[in-house]
Design a protein around this motif. Structure first.
Motif, mmCIF file in Angstrom:
data_model
loop_
_atom_site.group_PDB
_atom_site.id
_atom_site.type_symbol
_atom_site.label_atom_id
_atom_site.label_comp_id
_atom_site.label_asym_id
_atom_site.label_seq_id
_atom_site.Cartn_x
_atom_site.Cartn_y
_atom_site.Cartn_z
ATOM 1 N N GLY A 151 -2.433 18.004 12.173
ATOM 2 C CA GLY A 151 -2.878 19.015 13.110
ATOM 3 C C GLY A 151 -4.296 18.704 13.555
ATOM 4 O O GLY A 151 -4.560 17.650 14.110
ATOM 5 N N ASN A 152 -5.241 19.620 13.297
ATOM 6 C CA ASN A 152 -6.638 19.406 13.686
ATOM 7 C C ASN A 152 -7.452 18.716 12.589
ATOM 8 O O ASN A 152 -8.644 18.545 12.720
ATOM 9 C CB ASN A 152 -7.292 20.764 14.015
ATOM 10 N N MET A 153 -6.771 18.342 11.509
ATOM 11 C CA MET A 153 -7.473 17.803 10.368
ATOM 12 C C MET A 153 -7.278 16.295 10.292
ATOM 13 O O MET A 153 -6.209 15.792 10.538
ATOM 14 C CB MET A 153 -6.872 18.449 9.118
ATOM 15 N N ALA A 154 -8.298 15.529 10.002
ATOM 16 C CA ALA A 154 -8.178 14.082 9.835
ATOM 17 C C ALA A 154 -8.872 13.672 8.542
ATOM 18 O O ALA A 154 -9.977 14.100 8.269
ATOM 19 C CB ALA A 154 -8.806 13.343 11.016
ATOM 20 N N VAL A 155 -8.176 12.897 7.747
ATOM 21 C CA VAL A 155 -8.762 12.428 6.495
ATOM 22 C C VAL A 155 -8.616 10.911 6.419
ATOM 23 O O VAL A 155 -7.711 10.332 6.986
ATOM 24 C CB VAL A 155 -8.066 13.080 5.274
ATOM 25 N N SER A 156 -9.538 10.271 5.717
ATOM 26 C CA SER A 156 -9.466 8.819 5.557
ATOM 27 C C SER A 156 -8.236 8.456 4.748
ATOM 28 O O SER A 156 -7.916 9.109 3.764
ATOM 29 C CB SER A 156 -10.715 8.310 4.846
ATOM 30 N N SER A 157 -7.527 7.425 5.177
ATOM 31 C CA SER A 157 -6.290 7.027 4.500
ATOM 32 C C SER A 157 -6.574 5.980 3.425
ATOM 33 O O SER A 157 -6.467 4.794 3.652
ATOM 34 C CB SER A 157 -5.286 6.477 5.516
ATOM 35 N N ALA A 158 -6.967 6.439 2.260
ATOM 36 C CA ALA A 158 -7.225 5.532 1.144
ATOM 37 C C ALA A 158 -5.891 5.204 0.478
ATOM 38 O O ALA A 158 -5.309 6.023 -0.210
ATOM 39 C CB ALA A 158 -8.163 6.200 0.145
ATOM 40 N N PHE A 159 -5.395 4.006 0.716
ATOM 41 C CA PHE A 159 -4.104 3.609 0.186
ATOM 42 C C PHE A 159 -4.206 3.224 -1.286
ATOM 43 O O PHE A 159 -5.237 2.783 -1.764
ATOM 44 C CB PHE A 159 -3.557 2.400 0.953
ATOM 45 N N GLN A 160 -3.076 3.373 -1.984
ATOM 46 C CA GLN A 160 -2.945 2.828 -3.334
ATOM 47 C C GLN A 160 -2.393 1.401 -3.139
ATOM 48 O O GLN A 160 -1.289 1.253 -2.629
ATOM 49 C CB GLN A 160 -1.984 3.649 -4.172
ATOM 50 N N ARG A 161 -3.122 0.401 -3.528
ATOM 51 C CA ARG A 161 -2.731 -0.984 -3.216
ATOM 52 C C ARG A 161 -2.278 -1.745 -4.450
ATOM 53 O O ARG A 161 -2.862 -1.643 -5.510
ATOM 54 C CB ARG A 161 -3.889 -1.733 -2.570
ATOM 55 N N ASP A 169 0.858 -1.183 0.000
ATOM 56 C CA ASP A 169 0.000 0.000 0.000
ATOM 57 C C ASP A 169 0.894 1.233 0.000
ATOM 58 O O ASP A 169 1.864 1.300 0.757
ATOM 59 C CB ASP A 169 -0.885 0.049 1.250
ATOM 60 N N PHE A 170 0.567 2.209 -0.835
ATOM 61 C CA PHE A 170 1.326 3.454 -0.906
ATOM 62 C C PHE A 170 0.501 4.591 -0.305
ATOM 63 O O PHE A 170 -0.627 4.833 -0.718
ATOM 64 C CB PHE A 170 1.687 3.782 -2.356
ATOM 65 N N LEU A 171 1.074 5.280 0.660
ATOM 66 C CA LEU A 171 0.440 6.439 1.289
ATOM 67 C C LEU A 171 1.249 7.675 0.907
ATOM 68 O O LEU A 171 2.432 7.778 1.234
ATOM 69 C CB LEU A 171 0.422 6.267 2.809
ATOM 70 N N THR A 172 0.620 8.604 0.194
ATOM 71 C CA THR A 172 1.327 9.752 -0.357
ATOM 72 C C THR A 172 0.600 11.055 -0.028
ATOM 73 O O THR A 172 -0.386 11.070 0.711
ATOM 74 C CB THR A 172 1.453 9.622 -1.884
ATOM 75 N N GLU A 173 1.078 12.139 -0.619
ATOM 76 C CA GLU A 173 0.436 13.438 -0.436
ATOM 77 C C GLU A 173 -1.013 13.399 -0.915
ATOM 78 O O GLU A 173 -1.861 14.122 -0.386
ATOM 79 C CB GLU A 173 1.211 14.509 -1.202
ATOM 80 N N ALA A 174 -1.298 12.573 -1.889
ATOM 81 C CA ALA A 174 -2.662 12.456 -2.402
ATOM 82 C C ALA A 174 -3.624 11.936 -1.335
ATOM 83 O O ALA A 174 -4.828 12.177 -1.411
ATOM 84 C CB ALA A 174 -2.689 11.529 -3.620
ATOM 85 N N ASN A 175 -3.084 11.240 -0.334
ATOM 86 C CA ASN A 175 -3.911 10.710 0.751
ATOM 87 C C ASN A 175 -3.882 11.603 1.981
ATOM 88 O O ASN A 175 -4.493 11.277 2.990
ATOM 89 C CB ASN A 175 -3.421 9.320 1.152
ATOM 90 N N GLY A 176 -3.160 12.735 1.926
ATOM 91 C CA GLY A 176 -3.083 13.636 3.061
ATOM 92 C C GLY A 176 -1.732 13.691 3.738
ATOM 93 O O GLY A 176 -1.542 14.426 4.709
ATOM 94 N N LEU A 177 -0.775 12.905 3.259
ATOM 95 C CA LEU A 177 0.570 12.970 3.811
ATOM 96 C C LEU A 177 1.144 14.355 3.543
ATOM 97 O O LEU A 177 0.959 14.917 2.464
ATOM 98 C CB LEU A 177 1.439 11.890 3.162
#
Length: 199
Positions: free
Chosen positions: A186-196, A139-147
């Motif tokens: 910070g105060n923001m939370a987003v769902s971590s949709a991974f690239q699998r 799974d790839f977690l990138t800026e597109a997922n909020g990183l």
């Protein structure tokens, strides 16, 4: 170091000519040394054994070594290698994985492997226990997922199972929750949709 003097290990010529980039001890007490050009060296207390691209590694730069609790090992630099001591598996699910620069890595409580990269964010490998032999999915977690940045220097797991990710632009927290994992900025939370990508 015996408390008074240092012992200097010169090894063979190939060992002397390369910087030691990573260092760890395996479950048998051997010292594993990753170099920036000489491959991997295994020191059993008396002799050095060298493993390199001639033995199946992508290349001879091993900047990160991860010991699995099961006794298997990950050797990463440019490229990702997995070994069960009997064989070496090179991951080629994506062409870019051959050139990935891996800075650090951990095994979490669920036996997932997390890798921090230079420019490709964070990679999570989820093993397939049924198949074994290094099978699983990436799974790839990138800026597109909020990183915050795709340049990631480190990743750790805290006592609660949260994954902390340090980037060149700040800190991310991938937290465990009853609903799903959330990536916090910070105060923001987003769902971590991974690239699998399955292998």
């Amino acid at each position: 170091f015996d408390g008074q003097t240092f012992t200097i290990y010169a090894g063979n010529e190939r060992f002397r000519m390369n910087s030691i980039m990573s260092l760890t001890e395996d479950e048998e007490g051997n010292i594993l040394l990753g170099t920036n050009g000489g491959g991997l060296f295994i020191f059993d207390g008396t002799y050095f054994t060298n493993i390199s691209d001639k033995d199946g590694f992508y290349c001879n730069w091993d900047g990160t070594i991860i010991n699995e609790r099961s006794g298997n090992h990950w050797f990463c630099g440019p490229g990702i290698n997995w070994s069960d001591r009997k064989s070496i598996r090179r991951y080629t699910v994506l062409e870019k994985m051959v050139y990935l620069e891996i800075w650090s890595g951990i095994e979490d409580r669920y036996n997932n492997i997390w890798l921090s990269t230079m420019g490709e964010g964070v990679i999570r490998f989820s093993p397939d226990a049924r198949q074994g032999n290094g099978s699983g999915s990436f799974d790839f977690l990138t800026e597109a997922n909020g990183l915050l940045s795709n340049t990631v220097w480190g990743v750790i797991e805290d006592r609660y199972g949260n994954i902390w990710i340090s980037t060149e632009k700040g800190l991310n927290l991938l937290s465990e929750s009853p609903r799903d994992k959330e990536l916090s900025q910070g105060n923001m939370a987003v769902s971590s949709a991974f690239q699998r990508y399955k292998i």
